[in-house]
Design an enzyme around this catalytic site. Structure first.
Site, PDB file in Angstrom:
ATOM      1  N   GLU A 188     -34.256  16.100  -3.576  1.00 22.34           N
ATOM      2  CA  GLU A 188     -34.473  15.755  -1.886  1.00 22.34           C
ATOM      3  C   GLU A 188     -35.105  16.873  -1.242  1.00 22.34           C
ATOM      4  O   GLU A 188     -34.551  18.094  -1.471  1.00 22.34           O
ATOM      5  CB  GLU A 188     -33.086  15.174  -1.304  1.00 22.34           C
ATOM      6  CG  GLU A 188     -33.214  14.671   0.052  1.00 22.34           C
ATOM      7  CD  GLU A 188     -32.009  14.505   0.620  1.00 22.34           C
ATOM      8  OE1 GLU A 188     -30.971  14.229   0.177  1.00 22.34           O
ATOM      9  OE2 GLU A 188     -32.191  14.202   1.943  1.00 22.34           O
TER      10      GLU A 188
ATOM     11  N   LYS B 161     -26.514  22.751  -1.360  1.00 21.02           N
ATOM     12  CA  LYS B 161     -27.597  22.965  -0.416  1.00 21.02           C
ATOM     13  C   LYS B 161     -26.885  22.851   0.935  1.00 21.02           C
ATOM     14  O   LYS B 161     -27.283  23.951   1.683  1.00 21.02           O
ATOM     15  CB  LYS B 161     -28.681  21.985  -0.565  1.00 21.02           C
ATOM     16  CG  LYS B 161     -29.781  22.249  -1.394  1.00 21.02           C
ATOM     17  CD  LYS B 161     -31.032  20.887  -1.584  1.00 21.02           C
ATOM     18  CE  LYS B 161     -30.770  20.043  -2.282  1.00 21.02           C
ATOM     19  NZ  LYS B 161     -31.716  19.120  -2.453  1.00 21.02           N
TER      20      LYS B 161
ATOM     21  N   ARG C 286     -22.481  18.858 -13.878  1.00 19.97           N
ATOM     22  CA  ARG C 286     -23.528  19.743 -13.051  1.00 19.97           C
ATOM     23  C   ARG C 286     -23.183  21.290 -13.365  1.00 19.97           C
ATOM     24  O   ARG C 286     -22.024  21.568 -13.989  1.00 19.97           O
ATOM     25  CB  ARG C 286     -23.062  19.553 -11.595  1.00 19.97           C
ATOM     26  CG  ARG C 286     -23.301  18.493 -10.864  1.00 19.97           C
ATOM     27  CD  ARG C 286     -22.612  18.445  -9.619  1.00 19.97           C
ATOM     28  NE  ARG C 286     -23.337  19.173  -8.405  1.00 19.97           N
ATOM     29  CZ  ARG C 286     -24.182  18.591  -7.527  1.00 19.97           C
ATOM     30  NH1 ARG C 286     -24.682  17.397  -7.895  1.00 19.97           N
ATOM     31  NH2 ARG C 286     -25.029  19.223  -6.871  1.00 19.97           N
TER      32      ARG C 286
HETATM   33  P1  ATP Z   1     -26.705  19.788  -3.942  1.00 21.94           P
HETATM   34  O1  ATP Z   1     -25.546  18.799  -4.040  1.00 21.94           O
HETATM   35  O2  ATP Z   1     -26.632  21.178  -4.338  1.00 21.94           O
HETATM   36  O3  ATP Z   1     -27.119  20.023  -2.446  1.00 21.94           O
HETATM   37  P2  ATP Z   1     -28.456  17.623  -4.702  1.00 21.94           P
HETATM   38  O4  ATP Z   1     -27.697  16.870  -5.671  1.00 21.94           O
HETATM   39  O5  ATP Z   1     -28.175  16.971  -3.267  1.00 21.94           O
HETATM   40  O6  ATP Z   1     -27.889  19.179  -4.437  1.00 21.94           O
HETATM   41  P3  ATP Z   1     -30.915  16.961  -4.968  1.00 21.94           P
HETATM   42  O7  ATP Z   1     -32.252  17.297  -4.480  1.00 21.94           O
HETATM   43  O8  ATP Z   1     -30.545  15.676  -4.629  1.00 21.94           O
HETATM   44  O9  ATP Z   1     -29.574  17.805  -4.852  1.00 21.94           O
HETATM   45  O10 ATP Z   1     -30.950  16.940  -6.602  1.00 21.94           O
HETATM   46  C1  ATP Z   1     -32.304  16.725  -7.423  1.00 21.94           C
HETATM   47  C2  ATP Z   1     -31.449  16.676  -8.861  1.00 21.94           C
HETATM   48  O11 ATP Z   1     -31.260  17.960  -9.305  1.00 21.94           O
HETATM   49  C3  ATP Z   1     -30.525  15.530  -9.182  1.00 21.94           C
HETATM   50  O12 ATP Z   1     -30.774  14.654 -10.107  1.00 21.94           O
HETATM   51  C4  ATP Z   1     -29.328  16.328  -9.074  1.00 21.94           C
HETATM   52  O13 ATP Z   1     -28.329  15.379  -9.847  1.00 21.94           O
HETATM   53  C5  ATP Z   1     -29.490  17.615  -9.753  1.00 21.94           C
HETATM   54  N1  ATP Z   1     -28.633  18.588  -9.433  1.00 21.94           N
HETATM   55  C6  ATP Z   1     -28.499  18.999  -8.189  1.00 21.94           C
HETATM   56  N2  ATP Z   1     -27.476  20.007  -8.298  1.00 21.94           N
HETATM   57  C7  ATP Z   1     -27.305  20.139  -9.663  1.00 21.94           C
HETATM   58  C8  ATP Z   1     -26.302  21.020 -10.565  1.00 21.94           C
HETATM   59  N3  ATP Z   1     -25.587  21.977  -9.927  1.00 21.94           N
HETATM   60  N4  ATP Z   1     -26.430  21.017 -11.716  1.00 21.94           N
HETATM   61  C9  ATP Z   1     -27.183  20.238 -12.589  1.00 21.94           C
HETATM   62  N5  ATP Z   1     -28.041  19.207 -11.679  1.00 21.94           N
HETATM   63  C10 ATP Z   1     -28.118  19.314 -10.406  1.00 21.94           C
HETATM   64 MG    MG Z   2     -28.734  15.075  -3.113  1.00 20.02          MG
END
Ligand code: ATP
Ligand code: MG
Length: 795
Positions: free
Chosen positions: A281, A511, A501
Site C-alpha cells: 500500500e 509503517k 512476518r
Molecule cells: P506494516 O504493517 O508494516 O505497516 P503492511 O502490511 O501494512 O505493513 P503493505 O504495504 O500492506 O504493508 O504490505 C505489502 C506486503 O508486504 C504485504 O503482502 C505484507 O503482508 C508484506 N509485509 C509487510 N510487513 C511485512 C513483514 N514485517 N514481514 C514480511 N512481510 C511483510
Molecule cells: Mg497493510
C-alpha cells in the site's frame, strides 16, 4: 455383464494389488468418477496384475492430480515412465505434470520433459551417502553443539538441492544414520527441550549497546546458501486443487475450488505459469519486512519461471501519496527485482464497481447506514444490521447515489451480505465500499466511493490471474472472506498461502510506527540510517545482497519469531567484507609530528586494498605531520596496552616504525605527539601495536575532514514495547554519534555518495548523499567483528 457389486470388488482387488492401503482402496472404490480414472491409469501403465507400492502410489497420484489443462491422451506416456521405473518419485511426477501443463495443445518435446523431470536419472545409494556426508561436514560445528536439537530440515534440503531427484525417504534414512554415527545415541540432555530462559539470558545486555558478535564460523553459517527456501511453499500444481473450506454458522460448508471451466479460462491466459504479486500500500516507505515479502513473491515466481506483478494496493486515498509510489518503484529496482507489470488496484475501479452491482443484484450486498460504532457494537453481539434485508432495488439506487456524490461521507456504506453469526469475525458482513470525498493519487477525482481492502484484494488477484497469493499470517483469518467473495462472483480463485512476518530486535517495522518516528522528528526522515526501512538501509551502506542473504537464511516458514539484529549485521559484514576496499582513517585525530622528517617530506606508501587477499595497493602519503587516533596515545604506558606512549615503538600500518619522543599539552589536554620515524628493516620483527594513520595530502596541507555518523541500536530493548506510546520510551538516546573532524586518505575524500569502504579497525562506511563539496559525510554501516583492541593485538 458384471454386476455393480462385482465391478466394485474387482476394482478393490486391483487397487490392493498396486499396494494401496485397504482404507485408501475402499475410498477410491466408493468415488465412482475417481475409481474409473484410477482404473484407466492402471490400465495405461499395463499394471493390472499389480506392482510394488511405490509405483502404485505414483499411479494413484497421477489419477488424482493429472493437470486439467494437459491433454488426456498424453497421460499414458507418463504411466509408461512409471511402469518402467524411469519415473520414481512424486517430485518427478510433479515436474512432469508441470511440463505438460505448459505445453497446452502444442506438441510435447519429450526429451525436454525427461530432462526437466529427471526421468531416467539414477541416484545411487553411494551418491546419497556421499552428499549427506558432505552436508554434515559443512554443518559439523553446529551439529556437535546443538546435537539432536538441531533442525535437520535444512540439512535435508541441502542434500535435496544437490541431488534433486534423490528419493526423499532414502535421503532422510541416510541422514539419520550418519547423524547417529557422528553423535552417537541420544543422551539424556538430547531428550530435554532446550531451555528458552537460558538462551535469553545469554543475549547481550539491554544497555543500548549490542555487543560485538562472536566471529561467525564460516562452515556452520553457509548451509543456508544451498537450501531451497521455496521448498516450504505450496507446489505450483496446488493451483489445480481444492483451496480451502469455508464454514457457515448454519452448519453448511463450502469447499472452495476452481471449476474446470474457470481453471481452463485461467490457464488459457497464464499458460500454466506461476503468477504472483507484491502488493504494497503506498502509504509509507518500505522496510526490511517488505524485503522478505518481495523475497517470497518475486522469488517464488522466479523459482518457477513465473511472473510477479508490482501492484500498488491503493484503496485508501487519504494515506497514500505519489512520493511513496515513486519510492517503492525505486527501491524494488534497487533490490534487483523486475516486476512483470506495475499495476494499481485503482486501475480496476471500474471492474470492481461492476462486480459490486452484480453483488447487489444477486442479493450478496446491501447499502447500510450504520455508523462505524454501531457496526462494531452489532458485530460484537453478532446482530445483523437493520438494513441487511432491504430490497435489492433500493440498494442499487442508493449505491448509485453514493457513486454520484449525493450521499454524505459516513452516511452509507456498501456491505457484503456474508454471515453475521459466523465464528469468524471476518465473515460479519464486511464493508465493500465507503464514501470519501478525497481525490485519489492515481485515479484522480473520478471517484468518491472507494472499495475496501477486503473487497479489493481478492478480486484484483482474480482479475490478474494470480496463481499464488502469498501473504503474511495476519491474513489467515481473512481466507474465508477472500474465497467467499470470489465464490459468489464465480471468478477464478488463486491459492492463498500465509507465512510469518519478519521482525527484528531493537527496532520497529510497522509503517504506523515508522511514520510516527519520522513525523515527530525522532529520526531524520524515512531514510534515516537508524531505521530498518530499505531507504535507511541503503543510505547506511547495506547491500541488497546482504538483505537477500538474510531472507534466504531465515527461510520462509509459518513460525513467528524475532530475528536478532546480530543476524542482519552478520550478513551485512559478510557481504561488505567481500566487496569493500580497505582504507586508513582516523575518527578523532591526534597530531603526530615525525621530527626526523623534513618539512617537505612526501613519500607515498603502498597500502593494501584487500590485505591478505590480493596484492592490489593504493597510495597513502607519508608526511612530517600525520594523524593517529586520539585513543592511540597515552601519556603513561601500561601492561596490555599496545598503542603509542612515551619511549614506545609502534608500527604505522604500511609505513614503518615510530618511536614516541615526547608530547605537548595545553590546558590539560595533549595537543601534539612527537616521534621519530624509520622504515622497518628486512627481517625485523614489527612491534605488536599497529596503528591506522592519515598523512597530509601535500606537505603542510591539512587532510580534508569529514563527518562520521556512528550508529547504535535505535531502541534500547530487544523487543520494543507494543502498548500505547510506551514504545517511544524504549528509544536509545545515544543511537547517533557524530564525529565531525574525522580524516582519511584522498581515496575517501574524493569518493561519490554511495561509495563503500572498510576503514581498517573502524568498520564499514558509506558516503552519505548529504555530502557536498566542502562537507563530506560518511555513515558507519556496521563495525567490524573484532573490537579495536583485538584488532591491535592481532595485527
Ligand atoms: P506494516 O504493517 O508494516 O505497516 P503492511 O502490511 O501494512 O505493513 P503493505 O504495504 O500492506 O504493508 O504490505 C505489502 C506486503 O508486504 C504485504 O503482502 C505484507 O503482508 C508484506 N509485509 C509487510 N510487513 C511485512 C513483514 N514485517 N514481514 C514480511 N512481510 C511483510
Ligand atoms: Mg497493510
Amino acid at each position: 455383464m458384471a454386476s455393480r457389486e462385482e465391478q466394485e470388488q474387482e476394482a478393490e482387488r486391483i487397487f490392493l494389488s498396486i499396494g494401496l492401503a485397504e482404507k485408501t482402496a475402499k475410498t477410491a472404490v466408493s468415488k465412482k468418477k475417481f475409481r474409473g480414472e484410477l482404473l484407466e491409469v492402471i490400465e495405461e501403465a499395463g499394471l493390472k496384475d499389480g506392482c510394488d507400492k511405490s509405483r502404485g502410489t505414483l499411479l494413484y497420484t497421477s489419477a488424482s492430480t493429472y493437470p486439467a489443462n494437459a491433454m488426456l491422451h498424453r497421460r499414458h506416456f507418463i504411466q509408461e515412465y512409471i511402469s518402467t521405473g524411469k519415473l520414481k518419485s512424486s517430485d518427478q511426477l510433479e515436474a512432469a505434470f508441470k511440463f505438460l501443463s505448459t505445453c497446452g495443445e502444442q506438441p510435447v518435446d519429450w526429451k525436454k520433459l525427461e530432462e526437466s523431470a529427471g526421468i531416467g536419472v539414477e541416484v545411487t545409494p553411494l551418491q546419497i551417502a556421499e552428499e549427506v556426508a558432505k552436508v554434515l561436514s559443512a554443518n559439523k560445528d553446529q551439529l556437535t553443539l546443538e546435537r539432536y536439537h538441531m533442525n535437520t530440515g535444512k540439512l535435508l534440503a541441502a542434500v535435496k538441492t544437490a541431488l534433486k531427484w534423490a528419493d526423499g525417504s532414502k535421503v532422510k534414512q541416510e541422514l539419520d544414520d550418519q547423524i547417529l554415527q557422528l553423535l552417537g545415541p541420544k543422551r539424556e540432555q538430547d531428550l530435554v527441550k532446550p531451555d528458552k530462559k537460558k538462551t535469553k539470558e545469554k543475549k547481550p545486555k539491554e544497555n543500548g549497546a549490542v555487543a560485538e558478535a562472536a566471529p561467525a564460523n564460516a562452515e556452520d553459517t553457509e548451509a543456508w546458501r544451498h537450501a531451497d527456501p521455496y521448498a516450504f511453499l505450496p507446489n505450483p500444481a496446488e493451483n489445480n486443487k481444492v483451496h480451502t473450506t469455508v464454514n457457515f454458522s448454519n452448519g453448511t460448508q463450502l469447499r472452495i475450488a476452481n471449476s474446470a471451466e474457470k481453471l481452463a479460462e485461467h490457464l488459457k491466459v497464464t499458460g500454466g505459469k506461476v503468477v504472483t504479486r507484491f502488493p504494497p500500500e503506498p502509504n509509507g516507505y518500505l522496510h526490511i519486512g517488505h524485503a522478505k515479502a518481495m523475497f517470497v513473491d518475486f522469488g517464488y515466481a522466479e523459482r518457477y519461471n513465473g511472473d510477479c506483478y508490482l501492484r500498488f494496493d491503493d484503496t485508501n486515498p487519504e494515506a497514500e501519496k505519489q512520493e511513496y509510489i515513486d519510492h517503492i518503484q525505486d527501491i524494488v529496482a534497487w533490490l534487483g527485482y523486475t516486476p512483470y507489470k506495475v499495476t494499481y488496484s485503482s486501475d480496476y475501479f471500474t471492474e470492481l464497481h461492476n462486480f459490486a452491482i452484480q453483488l447487489i443484484k444477486s442479493g450478496n450486498a446491501y447499502v447500510d447506514h450504520q455508523t462505524a460504532d454501531e457496526i462494531k457494537a452489532y458485530r460484537e453481539e453478532r446482530r445483523p444490521s437493520p438494513w441487511r434485508d432491504r430490497p435489492i432495488e433500493e440498494s442499487l439506487k442508493l449505491f448509485e447515489d453514493m457513486r454520484r456524490g449525493l450521499v454524505d461521507e459516513g452516511k452509507a456504506t456498501l456491505r457484503m451480505r456474508m454471515d453475521p453469526k459466523n465464528d469468524n469475525y471476518n465473515m460479519f458482513d464486511l464493508i465493500a465500499y465507503r464514501i470519501k470525498f478525497t481525490p485519489h493519487p492515481h485515479a484522480g477525482d473520478a471517484w468518491c466511493i472507494y472499495p475496501s481492502y477486503d473487497y479489493t484484494h481478492c478480486l484484483v488477484d482474480a482479475l490478474e490471474n494470480i496463481t499464488h497469493s502469498l501473504c503474511t499470517l495476519e491474513f489467515e483469518s481473512r481466507r474465508a472472506s477472500y474465497y467467499w467473495l470470489l465464490h459468489v462472483l464465480d471468478t477464478y480463485k488463486p491459492v492463498v498461502w500465509e507465512y510469518a512476518r519478519l521482525n527484528i530486535t531493537h527496532n520497529v517495522l510497522s509503517k504506523r510506527k515508522l511514520n510516527r518516528l519520522v513525523t515527530d522528528g525522532f529520526v531524520h526522515g524515512w531514510d534515516d540510517p537508524r531505521l530498518l526501512t530499505l531507504a535507511g538501509l541503503r543510505r547506511r551502506g547495506v547491500t541488497p545482497q546482504a538483505i537477500k542473504n538474510l531472507c534466504q537464511e531465515i527461510g520462509i516458514t509459518r513460525s513467528d519469531g524475532e530475528i536478532h539484529l546480530h543476524k542482519l549485521d552478520h550478513h551485512i559484514r559478510a557481504d561488505l567484507d567481500a566487496t569493500s576496499p580497505r582504507v586508513l582513517a582516523v575518527l578523532e585525530p591526534r597530531r603526530l609530528v615525525l621530527t626526523n622528517l623534513p618539512a617537505d617530506h612526501f613519500l607515498t606508501c603502498d597500502a593494501r586494498v584487500f590485505p591478505g587477499r590480493t596484492e592490489e595497493t593504493y597510495p597513502v602519503p607519508l608526511t612530517r605531520v600525520v594523524y593517529i587516533a586520539a585513543e592511540d596515545f597515552r601519556e603513561v604506558d601500561s601492561k596490555g596496552y599496545y598503542a603509542l606512549a612515551p619511549q614506545k615503538n609502534v608500527m604505522l600500518k604500511y609505513a614503518g616504525i615510530v618511536t614516541c619522543t615526547g608530547f605537548e599539552k595545553s590546558g590539560g589536554k595533549v595537543t601534539e605527539v612527537r616521534g621519530e620515524f624509520r622504515p622497518l628493516q628486512a627481517g625485523e620483527k614489527p612491534p605488536k601495536g599497529v596503528l591506522s594513520w592519515v598523512g597530509q595530502p601535500r606537505p603542510g596541507v591539512e587532510p580534508t575532514m569529514f563527518e562520521a555518523r556512528l550508529y547504535d541500536v535505535l531502541f534500547k530493548t530487544s523487543s520494543v514495547a507494543d502498548t500505547g506510546d510506551d514504545w517511544l520510551e524504549d528509544l536509545n538516546p545515544a543511537s547517533l554519534t557524530t564525529k565531525t573532524g574525522a580524516v582519511s586518505t584522498p581515496r575517501v575524500t574524493e569518493a561519490a555518495p554511495g561509495t563503500r569502504f572498510q576503514m581498517e579497525r573502524l568498520g564499514y562506511f558509506c558516503v552519505d548523499p548529504d555530502s557536498r563539496p566542502g562537507k563530506l559525510v560518511l555513515n558507519r554501516t556496521c563495525t567490524l567483528k573484532e573490537t579495536n583492541l583485538a584488532a591491535l593485538k592481532g595485527a
